[in-house]
Design a protein around this motif. Structure first.
Motif, PDB file in Angstrom:
ATOM      1  N   ARG A   1      51.245  47.044  62.289  1.00  0.00           N
ATOM      2  CA  ARG A   1      50.190  47.029  63.285  1.00  0.00           C
ATOM      3  C   ARG A   1      49.521  45.668  63.257  1.00  0.00           C
ATOM      4  O   ARG A   1      49.466  45.019  62.220  1.00  0.00           O
ATOM      5  CB  ARG A   1      49.144  48.122  63.017  1.00  0.00           C
ATOM      6  CG  ARG A   1      49.616  49.537  63.296  1.00  0.00           C
ATOM      7  CD  ARG A   1      48.484  50.515  63.077  1.00  0.00           C
ATOM      8  NE  ARG A   1      48.853  51.853  63.480  1.00  0.00           N
ATOM      9  CZ  ARG A   1      48.023  52.902  63.422  1.00  0.00           C
ATOM     10  NH1 ARG A   1      46.804  52.753  62.964  1.00  0.00           N
ATOM     11  NH2 ARG A   1      48.432  54.085  63.810  1.00  0.00           N
ATOM     12  N   GLY A   2      49.016  45.272  64.400  1.00  0.00           N
ATOM     13  CA  GLY A   2      48.295  44.018  64.439  1.00  0.00           C
ATOM     14  C   GLY A   2      48.947  42.990  65.342  1.00  0.00           C
ATOM     15  O   GLY A   2      49.848  43.285  66.133  1.00  0.00           O
ATOM     16  N   THR A   3      48.475  41.755  65.196  1.00  0.00           N
ATOM     17  CA  THR A   3      48.913  40.673  66.080  1.00  0.00           C
ATOM     18  C   THR A   3      50.393  40.367  65.919  1.00  0.00           C
ATOM     19  O   THR A   3      51.114  40.167  66.898  1.00  0.00           O
ATOM     20  CB  THR A   3      48.077  39.417  65.799  1.00  0.00           C
ATOM     21  OG1 THR A   3      46.689  39.730  65.930  1.00  0.00           O
ATOM     22  CG2 THR A   3      48.435  38.306  66.779  1.00  0.00           C
ATOM     23  N   LEU A   4      50.872  40.324  64.684  1.00  0.00           N
ATOM     24  CA  LEU A   4      52.272  39.975  64.461  1.00  0.00           C
ATOM     25  C   LEU A   4      53.215  41.028  65.019  1.00  0.00           C
ATOM     26  O   LEU A   4      54.269  40.710  65.565  1.00  0.00           O
ATOM     27  CB  LEU A   4      52.517  39.776  62.961  1.00  0.00           C
ATOM     28  CG  LEU A   4      51.742  38.626  62.310  1.00  0.00           C
ATOM     29  CD1 LEU A   4      52.071  38.545  60.835  1.00  0.00           C
ATOM     30  CD2 LEU A   4      52.060  37.305  62.997  1.00  0.00           C
ATOM     31  N   ALA A   5      52.847  42.310  64.878  1.00  0.00           N
ATOM     32  CA  ALA A   5      53.694  43.375  65.412  1.00  0.00           C
ATOM     33  C   ALA A   5      53.726  43.340  66.934  1.00  0.00           C
ATOM     34  O   ALA A   5      54.775  43.533  67.557  1.00  0.00           O
ATOM     35  CB  ALA A   5      53.203  44.736  64.917  1.00  0.00           C
ATOM     36  N   ARG A   6      52.587  43.085  67.562  1.00  0.00           N
ATOM     37  CA  ARG A   6      52.552  43.054  69.023  1.00  0.00           C
ATOM     38  C   ARG A   6      53.255  41.828  69.586  1.00  0.00           C
ATOM     39  O   ARG A   6      53.753  41.851  70.703  1.00  0.00           O
ATOM     40  CB  ARG A   6      51.100  43.101  69.502  1.00  0.00           C
ATOM     41  CG  ARG A   6      50.434  44.450  69.308  1.00  0.00           C
ATOM     42  CD  ARG A   6      49.135  44.530  70.088  1.00  0.00           C
ATOM     43  NE  ARG A   6      48.149  43.600  69.560  1.00  0.00           N
ATOM     44  CZ  ARG A   6      47.247  43.912  68.644  1.00  0.00           C
ATOM     45  NH1 ARG A   6      47.226  45.142  68.140  1.00  0.00           N
ATOM     46  NH2 ARG A   6      46.369  43.035  68.233  1.00  0.00           N
ATOM     47  N   SER A   7      53.292  40.735  68.812  1.00  0.00           N
ATOM     48  CA  SER A   7      53.958  39.534  69.309  1.00  0.00           C
ATOM     49  C   SER A   7      55.469  39.719  69.402  1.00  0.00           C
ATOM     50  O   SER A   7      56.139  38.987  70.126  1.00  0.00           O
ATOM     51  CB  SER A   7      53.641  38.340  68.400  1.00  0.00           C
ATOM     52  OG  SER A   7      54.168  38.549  67.096  1.00  0.00           O
ATOM     53  N   ASN A   8      56.024  40.685  68.674  1.00  0.00           N
ATOM     54  CA  ASN A   8      57.462  40.942  68.719  1.00  0.00           C
ATOM     55  C   ASN A   8      57.835  42.032  69.712  1.00  0.00           C
ATOM     56  O   ASN A   8      58.990  42.455  69.746  1.00  0.00           O
ATOM     57  CB  ASN A   8      57.969  41.344  67.330  1.00  0.00           C
ATOM     58  CG  ASN A   8      57.916  40.189  66.354  1.00  0.00           C
ATOM     59  OD1 ASN A   8      58.150  39.049  66.733  1.00  0.00           O
ATOM     60  ND2 ASN A   8      57.606  40.478  65.105  1.00  0.00           N
ATOM     61  N   ALA A   9      56.872  42.523  70.480  1.00  0.00           N
ATOM     62  CA  ALA A   9      57.128  43.611  71.432  1.00  0.00           C
ATOM     63  C   ALA A   9      57.026  43.077  72.859  1.00  0.00           C
ATOM     64  O   ALA A   9      56.255  42.160  73.159  1.00  0.00           O
ATOM     65  CB  ALA A   9      56.145  44.759  71.224  1.00  0.00           C
ATOM     66  N   MET A  10      57.808  43.663  73.754  1.00  0.00           N
ATOM     67  CA  MET A  10      57.780  43.294  75.172  1.00  0.00           C
ATOM     68  C   MET A  10      56.526  43.841  75.826  1.00  0.00           C
ATOM     69  O   MET A  10      56.069  44.946  75.512  1.00  0.00           O
ATOM     70  CB  MET A  10      59.030  43.853  75.862  1.00  0.00           C
ATOM     71  CG  MET A  10      59.181  43.433  77.318  1.00  0.00           C
ATOM     72  SD  MET A  10      60.665  44.164  78.076  1.00  0.00           S
ATOM     73  CE  MET A  10      61.924  43.430  77.047  1.00  0.00           C
ATOM     74  N   GLY A  11      55.954  43.084  76.720  1.00  0.00           N
ATOM     75  CA  GLY A  11      54.750  43.499  77.425  1.00  0.00           C
ATOM     76  C   GLY A  11      55.012  44.638  78.392  1.00  0.00           C
ATOM     77  O   GLY A  11      56.162  44.975  78.705  1.00  0.00           O
ATOM     78  N   TRP A  12      53.927  45.241  78.899  1.00  0.00           N
ATOM     79  CA  TRP A  12      54.068  46.414  79.747  1.00  0.00           C
ATOM     80  C   TRP A  12      54.751  46.073  81.071  1.00  0.00           C
ATOM     81  O   TRP A  12      55.522  46.867  81.592  1.00  0.00           O
ATOM     82  CB  TRP A  12      52.697  47.050  80.008  1.00  0.00           C
ATOM     83  CG  TRP A  12      51.743  46.164  80.757  1.00  0.00           C
ATOM     84  CD1 TRP A  12      50.844  45.289  80.241  1.00  0.00           C
ATOM     85  CD2 TRP A  12      51.603  46.081  82.192  1.00  0.00           C
ATOM     86  NE1 TRP A  12      50.152  44.657  81.230  1.00  0.00           N
ATOM     87  CE2 TRP A  12      50.591  45.126  82.445  1.00  0.00           C
ATOM     88  CE3 TRP A  12      52.214  46.704  83.262  1.00  0.00           C
ATOM     89  CZ2 TRP A  12      50.192  44.788  83.731  1.00  0.00           C
ATOM     90  CZ3 TRP A  12      51.823  46.374  84.552  1.00  0.00           C
ATOM     91  CH2 TRP A  12      50.823  45.426  84.774  1.00  0.00           C
ATOM     92  N   LEU A  13      54.515  44.863  81.613  1.00  0.00           N
ATOM     93  CA  LEU A  13      55.157  44.502  82.866  1.00  0.00           C
ATOM     94  C   LEU A  13      56.652  44.244  82.656  1.00  0.00           C
ATOM     95  O   LEU A  13      57.486  44.651  83.473  1.00  0.00           O
ATOM     96  CB  LEU A  13      54.486  43.269  83.462  1.00  0.00           C
ATOM     97  CG  LEU A  13      54.972  42.834  84.853  1.00  0.00           C
ATOM     98  CD1 LEU A  13      54.764  43.960  85.856  1.00  0.00           C
ATOM     99  CD2 LEU A  13      54.249  41.571  85.308  1.00  0.00           C
ATOM    100  N   GLY A  14      56.987  43.598  81.540  1.00  0.00           N
ATOM    101  CA  GLY A  14      58.400  43.385  81.232  1.00  0.00           C
ATOM    102  C   GLY A  14      59.131  44.688  80.983  1.00  0.00           C
ATOM    103  O   GLY A  14      60.288  44.852  81.382  1.00  0.00           O
TER     104      GLY A  14
END
Length: 235
Positions: free
Chosen positions: A212-225
């Protein structure tokens, strides 16, 4: 009103974006779990008796004194170390190709030896051609490996002698939180003399590993993608 709707939509999108990439842990098992489907009935704790040198102690009324007993986990609250040896690999290949060509030709008819024309041009001659082609290909390869150790606790002793265990480990590293969760059913016979058991011997295992956190979200595709890569995208 329009401003309120726009603000609500922005807040909803921000909330969706804030959880992108975060691991979704399962709810740890909390005793009693006698109503869980597919599990045997819980074991009934022995009733302590008085007047014997082997009577249960006051500190542990549900655990009797045994002359021959090792340090393996077997009672509710005992700790057990699970060695994670998970390794999975999968590959899928699909390829599709469709081709179709069709044509039709109608020559100029002749009536009484004279072709049917208008201003010198044949009006009944026709020719149609159509073609269709589709090609699709897909290739997916996935490999996962999870090594490590986690110590869980016995949540329930089942009537058949198996143990229902559950535990989790949380670590805060740099700018993110790491989470490991394991729960399932183990046999006391599979527990080693050092009170360890490998994860491949855990029945009905549920294993969660993520961050969880910034590093985990940086490896995930955004909602629009994710929308453009979903089945809802019309093209």
């Amino acid at each position: 009103m329009k401003r309120l709707v726009a603000t609500t939509a922005l807040l909803a999108l921000a909330g969706c974006a804030s959880v992108v990439g975060d691991v979704r842990p399962f709810e740890p098992i909390a005793p009693p779990v006698a109503a869980m489907p597919g599990l045997p009935a819980p074991a009934v704790a022995p009733v302590p008796t008085n007047g014997s040198i082997y009577a249960a102690s006051a500190a542990a009324q549900t655990r009797g004194l045994s002359l021959f007993e090792d340090n393996k986990a077997r009672y509710v609250g005992d700790l057990l170390t699970i060695v994670l040896v998970e390794s999975t690999s999968s590959r899928s290949v699909a390829q599709t190709s469709v081709t179709k060509d069709s044509g039709m030709s109608l020559g100029a008819p002749v009536i009484a030896g004279v072709p049917v024309t208008y201003n010198g041009q044949s009006i009944l001659q026709a020719e149609v051609e159509a073609g269709r082609e589709f090609a699709g290909a897909g290739n997916s390869t996935q490999s996962n490996r999870l090594d490590g150790e986690i110590t869980v606790s016995v949540v329930q002793a089942l009537a058949n002698g198996n143990l229902l265990v559950s535990g989790q480990k949380r670590m805060r590293l740099n700018q993110g939180d790491e989470l490991v969760q394991v729960q399932g059913i183990v046999r006391t016979a599979d527990i080693g003399p050092d009170n360890r058991i490998t994860s491949d011997r855990v029945g009905n295992a549920q294993i969660v590993y993520g961050g969880r956190g910034t590093l985990a979200r940086s490896n995930a595709m955004g909602w629009l993608g994710r929308f453009f890569n979903s089945a809802a995208f019309p093209y």
